[in-house]
Design an enzyme around this catalytic site. Structure first.
Site, PDB file in Angstrom:
ATOM      1  N   HIS A  28      46.009  42.170  41.660  1.00 55.88           N
ATOM      2  CA  HIS A  28      44.796  43.548  41.276  1.00 55.88           C
ATOM      3  C   HIS A  28      45.782  44.270  41.248  1.00 55.88           C
ATOM      4  CE1 HIS A  28      42.525  40.164  42.199  1.00 55.88           C
ATOM      5  NE2 HIS A  28      42.931  40.679  44.511  1.00 55.88           N
ATOM      6  N   SER A  33      44.322  35.515  43.986  1.00 58.74           N
ATOM      7  CA  SER A  33      44.257  37.142  45.085  1.00 58.74           C
ATOM      8  C   SER A  33      45.804  36.018  46.729  1.00 58.74           C
ATOM      9  CB  SER A  33      42.502  36.684  44.773  1.00 58.74           C
ATOM     10  OG  SER A  33      42.915  37.878  45.693  1.00 58.74           O
TER      11      SER A  33
END
Length: 220
Positions: A147, A111
């Site tokens: 994501h 991330s």
């Protein structure tokens, strides 16, 4: 004890060391103690020689540069990439990470810990609404979007930001995948589960963005 995530194991394998010295940073989540406990738990099941660098409220070691440049693997956790970049720059770690990269240390993360190595990408660092982030370390050219398929706003926002030039073209990854770069060239996409992919997203020359799906190699 939870099983070692395949993507973490892959980073350890890339070091080529039987007992890789591995330093964990969780700056992006404010050095949350639970994140370090989780990483130490995972790494304890491997031959890795684990350490960590925390910066809140102050560095936990006298010489962060010496710690980082003595590693085989540096693994960076998720959270706020904007806060991570600002705190790293305040401590001079942007320069240290560039030296680590040039020295051949494996730099890895999830991330925010993946986005930070690029020029920029999409982030929720500034609130619930996703926004562009353009202050990455720029060790890797272009942008990155984590994501990509799991958060409904990621894909359309990333494509619009690439289309209008706010972000340079780059790489997007589904959850469970990682982009593996050798030096500054994309060597491939790896995955810890089937049916997830990476994507190359570039301006299409007509005011939009072109997305090319990249196959992922499933990790054993």
């Amino acid at each position: 004890m939870a099983a070692l995530p395949a993507l973490v194991g892959h980073a350890l394998d890339l070091s080529g060391r039987p007992a890789p010295r591995t330093c964990v940073l969780n700056t992006a989540n404010g050095d949350d103690p639970g994140s370090f406990v989780r990483m130490y738990s995972w790494l304890s099941a491997t031959s890795a020689r684990a350490s960590h660098l925390q910066l809140f409220p102050m560095p936990n070691v006298a010489d962060p540069q010496d710690l980082l440049l003595s590693q085989d693997v540096i693994f960076v956790g998720g959270g706020s990439v904007a806060n991570l970049a600002a705190v790293w720059r305040a401590h001079g770690l942007d320069r240290v990470m560039r030296q680590a990269w040039q020295d051949g240390i494996v730099l890895a993360g999830v991330s925010a810990g993946a986005l930070c190595w690029f020029e920029g990408g999409t982030t929720d660092s500034f609130g619930l609404a996703l926004r562009p982030f353009t202050a990455g370390l720029a060790l890797l050219a272009g942008s990155y979007c984590p994501h990509y398929s799991s958060e409904p706003r990621r894909r359309p926002l990333y494509q619009s930001l690439v289309a209008d030039g706010t972000l340079p073209g780059g790489i997007a990854c589904d959850d469970g995948t990682a982009a593996h770069f050798a030096d500054d060239a994309l060597a491939g996409i790896v995955a810890d589960r089937p049916d997830v992919f990476g994507y190359r997203v570039e301006p299409d020359g007509a005011g939009g963005a072109a997305e090319t799906r990249l196959p992922a190699r499933l990790l054993g």
